[in-house]
Design a protein around this motif. Sequence first.
Motif, PDB file in Angstrom:
ATOM      1  N   ASP A 104      32.475  22.227 -36.968  1.00 62.37           N
ATOM      2  CA  ASP A 104      32.709  23.251 -36.119  1.00 62.37           C
ATOM      3  C   ASP A 104      34.022  23.805 -36.005  1.00 62.37           C
ATOM      4  O   ASP A 104      34.129  25.014 -36.066  1.00 62.37           O
ATOM      5  N   ASP A 105      35.220  23.024 -35.958  1.00 64.30           N
ATOM      6  CA  ASP A 105      36.580  23.489 -36.233  1.00 64.30           C
ATOM      7  C   ASP A 105      36.568  24.226 -37.524  1.00 64.30           C
ATOM      8  O   ASP A 105      37.338  25.337 -37.572  1.00 64.30           O
ATOM      9  N   PRO A 110      38.887  29.307 -37.058  1.00 65.43           N
ATOM     10  CA  PRO A 110      39.751  30.511 -37.129  1.00 65.43           C
ATOM     11  C   PRO A 110      39.540  31.766 -36.396  1.00 65.43           C
ATOM     12  O   PRO A 110      40.196  32.541 -36.041  1.00 65.43           O
ATOM     13  N   TYR A 111      38.235  31.559 -35.684  1.00 64.25           N
ATOM     14  CA  TYR A 111      37.864  32.983 -34.763  1.00 64.25           C
ATOM     15  C   TYR A 111      38.240  32.460 -33.186  1.00 64.25           C
ATOM     16  O   TYR A 111      38.125  33.428 -32.456  1.00 64.25           O
ATOM     17  N   ARG A 112      38.563  31.309 -33.000  1.00 63.48           N
ATOM     18  CA  ARG A 112      38.937  30.860 -31.611  1.00 63.48           C
ATOM     19  C   ARG A 112      40.100  31.278 -31.384  1.00 63.48           C
ATOM     20  O   ARG A 112      41.200  31.553 -31.884  1.00 63.48           O
ATOM     21  N   ARG A 113      40.089  31.812 -29.810  1.00 60.48           N
ATOM     22  CA  ARG A 113      41.418  32.261 -29.273  1.00 60.48           C
ATOM     23  C   ARG A 113      42.508  31.112 -28.942  1.00 60.48           C
ATOM     24  O   ARG A 113      42.093  30.364 -28.604  1.00 60.48           O
ATOM     25  N   LYS A 114      43.480  31.294 -29.520  1.00 61.47           N
ATOM     26  CA  LYS A 114      44.415  30.153 -29.350  1.00 61.47           C
ATOM     27  C   LYS A 114      45.061  30.004 -27.928  1.00 61.47           C
ATOM     28  O   LYS A 114      45.055  30.866 -27.110  1.00 61.47           O
TER      29      LYS A 114
END
Length: 120
Positions: A104-105, A110-114
């Motif tokens: 999943d990571d 790369p598309y997740r909000r930090k």
Amino acid sequence: MENNLAKVLEEFKGAFDNDPRVIAMKKAEEKLYEDPELIKLVLKKNAIEDQYQMVLKTKGEKSEEAKAVEKELYEIKLALDTNPTAKEYNDAFIVVRDLTMHIDDIVFGPYRRKSIAEEF
């Protein structure tokens, strides 16, 4: 494009399903359902959980009856956690869970909000 994506996803599913870690977890899960002692423990735990919820609603969290049922619930959960069949499954599940989290990571990371913590 869609055909290629479908093909890649089907190949990925096949690789995942045939991974030795996933196979080990599935075998351990099958053992769970075949262990009559474990099934008895689960049914007893469920009954005690229901009893505990009822006692909490009627007598309150601080009542002696609630404390007694809570102790009984703790003991049955301990028996479940230390059951060799359940432990084998839990250990295998953790390995597969970690694998899926890693995948999943890689795929979605790369598309997740930090988070705020990551920005510092």
